[in-house]
Enzyme design. Structure first.
Site, PDB file in Angstrom:
ATOM      1  N   GLU A 310       0.839  -1.213   0.000  1.00 49.92           N
ATOM      2  CA  GLU A 310       0.000   0.000   0.000  1.00 49.92           C
ATOM      3  C   GLU A 310       0.867   1.253   0.000  1.00 49.92           C
ATOM      4  OE1 GLU A 310      -2.775  -0.771  -0.889  1.00 49.92           O
ATOM      5  OE2 GLU A 310      -2.817  -2.841  -0.188  1.00 49.92           O
ATOM      6  N   TYR A 399      -1.673  -7.863 -11.003  1.00 51.23           N
ATOM      7  CA  TYR A 399      -0.638  -7.813  -9.966  1.00 51.23           C
ATOM      8  C   TYR A 399       0.619  -8.568 -10.395  1.00 51.23           C
ATOM      9  CZ  TYR A 399      -4.264  -6.216  -6.682  1.00 51.23           C
ATOM     10  OH  TYR A 399      -5.251  -5.506  -6.053  1.00 51.23           O
TER      11      TYR A 399
HETATM   12  N1  BES Z   1      -5.904  -1.131  -4.517  1.00 54.72           N
HETATM   13  C1  BES Z   1      -5.943  -2.454  -4.022  1.00 54.72           C
HETATM   14  C2  BES Z   1      -7.299  -2.843  -3.481  1.00 54.72           C
HETATM   15  C3  BES Z   1      -8.415  -2.785  -4.506  1.00 54.72           C
HETATM   16  C4  BES Z   1      -8.265  -3.358  -5.752  1.00 54.72           C
HETATM   17  C5  BES Z   1      -9.606  -2.178  -4.177  1.00 54.72           C
HETATM   18  C6  BES Z   1      -9.309  -3.285  -6.673  1.00 54.72           C
HETATM   19  C7  BES Z   1     -10.645  -2.123  -5.096  1.00 54.72           C
HETATM   20  C8  BES Z   1     -10.494  -2.672  -6.347  1.00 54.72           C
HETATM   21  C9  BES Z   1      -4.886  -2.675  -2.932  1.00 54.72           C
HETATM   22  O1  BES Z   1      -3.709  -1.992  -3.162  1.00 54.72           O
HETATM   23  C10 BES Z   1      -4.537  -4.140  -2.908  1.00 54.72           C
HETATM   24  O2  BES Z   1      -4.030  -4.607  -3.895  1.00 54.72           O
HETATM   25  N2  BES Z   1      -4.799  -4.844  -1.802  1.00 54.72           N
HETATM   26  C11 BES Z   1      -4.480  -6.248  -1.656  1.00 54.72           C
HETATM   27  C12 BES Z   1      -3.241  -6.458  -0.841  1.00 54.72           C
HETATM   28  C13 BES Z   1      -1.984  -6.499  -1.623  1.00 54.72           C
HETATM   29  C14 BES Z   1      -0.804  -6.840  -0.705  1.00 54.72           C
HETATM   30  C15 BES Z   1      -1.983  -7.447  -2.795  1.00 54.72           C
HETATM   31  C16 BES Z   1      -5.613  -6.917  -0.892  1.00 54.72           C
HETATM   32  O3  BES Z   1      -6.573  -6.261  -0.519  1.00 54.72           O
HETATM   33  O4  BES Z   1      -5.543  -8.119  -0.687  1.00 54.72           O
HETATM   34 ZN    ZN Z   2      -2.546  -2.654  -4.765  1.00 57.37          ZN
END
Ligand code: BES
Ligand code: ZN
Length: 627
Positions: A310, A399
């Site tokens: 984050e 990702y």
């Molecule tokens: N920005 C994302 C969360 C998100 C993605 C919200 C798509 C709404 C729509 C955040 O940065 C994220 O990727 N969170 C991951 C954790 C990360 C370590 C891979 C999660 O929530 O698991």
């Molecule tokens: Zn993210």
């Protein structure tokens, strides 16, 4: 022929109207530059109510209708506020809602009140108790005895609490006055204005850096703050503050490492807000204040890569932003790459390569699932989400395939040259929103520089536009897990007893590997021993629990179903919830169990998580009936 012509006109109209298929904003005509909120929280009615002043710039002098995004809002009045302070009432039209996009709000400028180059539009409104961005929590869902509210804007939910141009292609600054019950505290993704004379329950904020609308964020609850160094700290409910401060003590070091790798941190402060269990994500990169799931507090700092992730969005995502959700990989792929590099700097190569190896296996699985589910095109980096909920683009592809595309570039450039490339990328696009084509053009330009490596456009396009993994995919070393894999093989073959497994030295990532490698036909006796010897599925590390429950579902190990249900009732976090319901939906009996659990868990889930689960459990069902 006629149909063809019609189709062509329709396509033209669509592209002329909106570059972002998920917004009604007509950014060739008007652009919203600043948002000034004045809102009151009504916990009883579960509504926000008040006004927003939009500072609107007229881009096309002939433009006389402003279109905005809304969802489930009740609009009371729209006014044009003149420089003198005098305001004039404007007519507006709220269109029938589209199930994905919400309702287009059209504001007309008649001759009495023509649009000007820059003007203030004041909208008085209130949100629905069902607003898709807002989750209102009862005291029982928190770590204390007070209610809680938070917003989640990404991808297209901000429109359900603020009428605006809800597209990441537009950047705006904002300020806010938030009034809450006197015993609660409001925080936002913005600087707090300290006002000594302020009444209890009144809070002011300003965000002076221009951000996309999905990053406007608010949380209200019984919140306390503890500093961790001069520019970092943690907010949470009082009963969690000590544990959070201990878990995330590395925060100042993380931020220093981020600056070393990606360039200056341009948001002044970086704080964390540790959320209640129902929070929809592992983390959400709201600027200056990441919202973080409490499931990252493992006690041993083993899950801090979520924080690193984050925080890395402070560069990739928040500073340089995907201009549509089709370009989501620009946010998440760059961030996952930075996360990987930062974990290496902060916690060493061994841990970083373990996280890579685990994530790679998940990526391969996801690509197979997408192909099997009839959506192979979703495994290209550049997505085509028009007509679909943009959250459907949230898979490991953005990702991890994104992370490996940058890994491939790093390999060709060499690490040092690639680090310079990254810095240059952030500097050249700071505070801009860009799409995949812009990135591609910029990359090709960089490749013309003297000393740049040979990378062909075809090699790049295979990553960006073709499904699956391209021929230039780097090899992902799995060797770091050789001892765990050996132990697993010995254990399955009966050469090592369950209580003799070398777990004493395992970090949670090794547990995850051990569990992920177990086959679907593992016998119940072994599962029972694992469960009782190591208390799997009782509380503890969330990632180990996730892998355990995936195994429980894969092997249909019924004695642990009650634990699984408890786990799914206890968390609202997308990755945990989505992964387990996906696993459940693979078989008839799993799906039946999933439906039973979901019926109980649903009220505790954020609306976007409900939509994601319902897409898995009821694949044929349309989005609008799935609520
Ligand atoms: N920005 C994302 C969360 C998100 C993605 C919200 C798509 C709404 C729509 C955040 O940065 C994220 O990727 N969170 C991951 C954790 C990360 C370590 C891979 C999660 O929530 O698991
Ligand atoms: Zn993210």
């Amino acid at each position: 022929m006629r149909t063809l012509l019609l189709l062509a006109t329709a396509a033209l109209a669509a592209s002329a109207h909106a570059a972002d298929p998920h917004s009604y904003a007509d950014t060739d005509k008007f652009v919203v530059r600043h948002v000034a909120l004045d809102l009151r929280t009504d916990f009883e009615a579960r509504r926000l109510e008040g006004t927003v002043d939009l500072t609107v710039e007229q881009v096309d002098p002939a433009a006389d209708r402003l279109t905005l995004d809304t969802r489930d809002l009740e609009i009371a009045t729209v006014q044009l506020v003149e420089a003198s302070g005098r305001s004039r009432v404007l007519a507006f039209k709220l269109a029938e809602p589209d199930p994905i996009l919400g309702s287009e709000l059209t504001i007309e400028f008649p001759s009495c009140c023509a649009a000007t180059a820059q003007m203030t539009i004041r909208i008085a409104y209130r949100t629905s108790s069902e607003a898709s961005a807002l989750q209102w929590l009862d005291p029982a869902q928190t770590y204390g005895s007070k209610p809680y509210l938070y917003s989640q804007g990404q991808a297209i939910h901000t429109r359900s609490w603020i009428p605006l141009q809800d597209t990441p292609s537009v950047r705006l600054t904002y300020d806010a006055r938030i009034r809450t019950p006197p015993d609660l505290v409001a925080v936002m993704s913005a600087a707090r204005q300290v006002d000594e004379g302020a009444k209890a329950g009144e809070f002011r904020f300003t965000m002076k850096q221009p951000i996309p609308s999905y990053l406007i964020a608010l949380a209200v609850g019984d919140l306390k703050f503890q500093a961790l160094g001069p520019r970092t700290g943690v907010w949470t409910e009082p009963s969690r503050l000590a544990a959070a401060a201990h878990e995330f003590a590395d925060l100042p070091r993380m931020l220093d490492a981020g600056e070393q790798l990606a360039g200056p941190y341009r948001w002044d402060r970086y704080d964390l807000l540790i959320m209640p269990r129902a929070f929809a994500y592992g983390g959400m990169e709201n600027p200056r204040l990441s919202f973080i799931s409490p499931s990252t507090i493992a006690g041993d700092r083993s899950l801090v890569s979520v924080i690193v992730h984050e925080m890395a969005h402070s560069w990739s995502g928040n500073l340089v932003t995907n201009s549509t959700w089709d370009d989501f990989w620009l946010n998440e792929g760059f961030t996952s790459y930075l996360e990987r590099r930062l974990v290496e700097i902060l916690y060493g190569e061994r841990r970083a390569s373990m996280e890579d190896a685990i994530a790679y296996e998940e990526l391969v699985r996801t690509i197979e699932d997408l192909a099997a589910g009839g959506h192979p095109e979703d495994s290209a980096l550049h997505l085509k989400l028009a007509g679909r909920d943009p959250n459907e683009g949230t898979s490991d592809v953005a990702y991890q395939k994104g992370r490996w595309f940058l890994g491939f570039l790093e390999e060709r450039f060499g690490r040092e040259a690639f680090d310079a490339f990254l810095r240059e990328y952030f500097d050249a696009h700071a505070f801009q929103s860009i799409d995949t084509a812009t990135f591609r053009a910029w990359l090709l330009e960089q490749l013309k520089q003297p000393g740049a490596p040979a990378i062909s456009a075809a090699e790049i396009d295979a990553w960006l536009y073709a499904p699956g993994l391209p021929p230039t995919m780097p090899e992902v070393a799995q060797g770091v897990f050789a001892p765990v894999d050996q132990a697993a093989a010995d254990w399955r073959a009966g050469r090592v007893a369950t209580d003799a497994l070398p777990v004493k030295d395992w970090i949670p990532q090794e547990w995850v590997r051990f569990l992920d490698q177990q086959p679907a036909d593992l016998d119940d006796g072994k599962l029972a021993e694992l469960r009782s010897t190591y208390r799997l599925g009782a509380d503890g590390n969330a990632e180990i629990a996730l892998s355990w429950f995936e195994l429980v579902i894969r092997t249909a190990y019924e004695p642990a179903y009650a634990d699984l249900e408890r786990f799914l009732l206890d968390t609202g976090r997308w990755r945990l919830v989505e992964t387990l319901f996906r696993e459940l939906s693979r078989t008839e009996s799993g799906r039946a169990l999933g439906e039973r659990i979901y019926a109980k868990a649903k009220p505790g889930y954020h609306r976007s998580i409900r939509d994601a689960v319902e897409r898995l459990l009821y694949p044929g069902r349309a989005a609008d009936t799935a609520q």
